[in-house]
Design a protein around this motif. Structure first.
Motif, mmCIF file in Angstrom:
data_model
loop_
_atom_site.group_PDB
_atom_site.id
_atom_site.type_symbol
_atom_site.label_atom_id
_atom_site.label_comp_id
_atom_site.label_asym_id
_atom_site.label_seq_id
_atom_site.Cartn_x
_atom_site.Cartn_y
_atom_site.Cartn_z
ATOM 1 N N UNK A 114 25.057 20.268 46.553
ATOM 2 C CA UNK A 114 25.285 20.617 45.148
ATOM 3 C C UNK A 114 26.668 21.241 44.968
ATOM 4 N N UNK A 115 27.078 22.063 45.932
ATOM 5 C CA UNK A 115 28.383 22.715 45.845
ATOM 6 C C UNK A 115 29.515 21.706 46.023
ATOM 7 N N UNK A 116 29.298 20.684 46.849
ATOM 8 C CA UNK A 116 30.355 19.730 47.192
ATOM 9 C C UNK A 116 30.277 18.428 46.391
ATOM 10 N N UNK A 117 29.265 18.267 45.571
ATOM 11 C CA UNK A 117 29.016 16.976 44.927
ATOM 12 C C UNK A 117 30.149 16.595 43.980
ATOM 13 N N UNK A 118 30.602 15.352 44.064
ATOM 14 C CA UNK A 118 31.654 14.827 43.193
ATOM 15 C C UNK A 118 31.015 14.063 42.048
#
Length: 236
Positions: A224-228
């Motif tokens: 969720x933190x890294x999702x593009x």
């Protein structure tokens, strides 16, 4: 040719497959969308593949994918998502503890929503299985805030373009609604029927219903933190 494809993951379900064929043929006859079936054989060691091939030979709307080795439920679902061509994709377990005709209940809402999942009303599982699932769902809901009460329900309909963008990894089949929300999609849960397993054996026990989802929650938080996520405004 089809508007809706139902993925059926299979792992050592030879005792269920003729019943699966009968129930899905009955559903196709009443389906509100033109429907096909895609078996994904997850490296079964029994006669499942032999039965699947026979079913597909006598039914035009049935197809299959056969894995070289067992890779797990998430991999089977991911393979189905990758190969489906219809604009809508569904998922049901081959144990048929949920009813194919309930797909019509979910399809009523798929225009407005991007994923519609069942909620197993009056579950017919053992006390231990129900309690472990309740705890696991509570843990997952606390991490994801997806508002879903029963993400383990094996009856779902998803718009295929959303399904194909899900970055699946082992265990993430429990997080399908949350992964649609990451894409800024809309999700809905609808009560569906539930039945006891009448043949074959369950593939998940208490520990992989509790420890697996807990570990996967941390993987989800990282994703969720890294999702593009992006939207194309125009092309030229």
């Amino acid at each position: 040719m089809y508007d809706f494809t139902i993925i059926v993951p299979v792992y050592n379900e030879e005792e269920n497959l003729e019943r699966v064929e009968k129930e899905l043929l009955a559903y196709i006859a009443i389906a509100t969308k033109k429907t096909s079936i895609l078996f994904v054989n997850d490296g079964s060691k029994d006669k499942s593949q032999e039965l699947i091939e026979a079913i597909c030979q006598r039914n035009e709307a049935f197809n299959f994918i056969n894995f070289e080795a067992n890779r797990g439920l998430s991999a089977a679902i991911k393979a189905g998502f990758d190969h489906v061509e219809a604009p809508l994709v569904g998922y049901i377990d081959s144990d048929l503890q949920t009813a194919p005709e309930d797909f019509n209940l979910l399809l009523q809402h798929i225009g407005e929503y991007d994923l519609v999942t069942g909620v197993r009303a009056n579950r017919k599982d053992s006390f231990v299985k129900n309690i472990s699932s309740t705890i696991a769902n509570g843990i997952r809901r606390a991490f994801t805030s997806d508002g879903m009460d029963d993400t383990g329900c094996p009856l779902k309909v998803i718009k295929s373009d959303y399904a194909k963008r899900i970055p699946m990894f082992k265990g993430l089949h429990r997080f399908l609604p949350a992964m649609i929300l990451l894409q800024e999609g809309k999700v809905l849960q609808v009560p569906v029927q539930h039945f006891p397993r009448v043949a074959g054996t369950a593939k998940f026990g208490v520990w992989n219903r509790l420890l697996g989802p807990l570990m996967d929650c941390f993987a989800y938080l990282w994703m969720k933190k890294k999702y593009i996520n992006y939207t194309v405004k125009s092309k030229g």
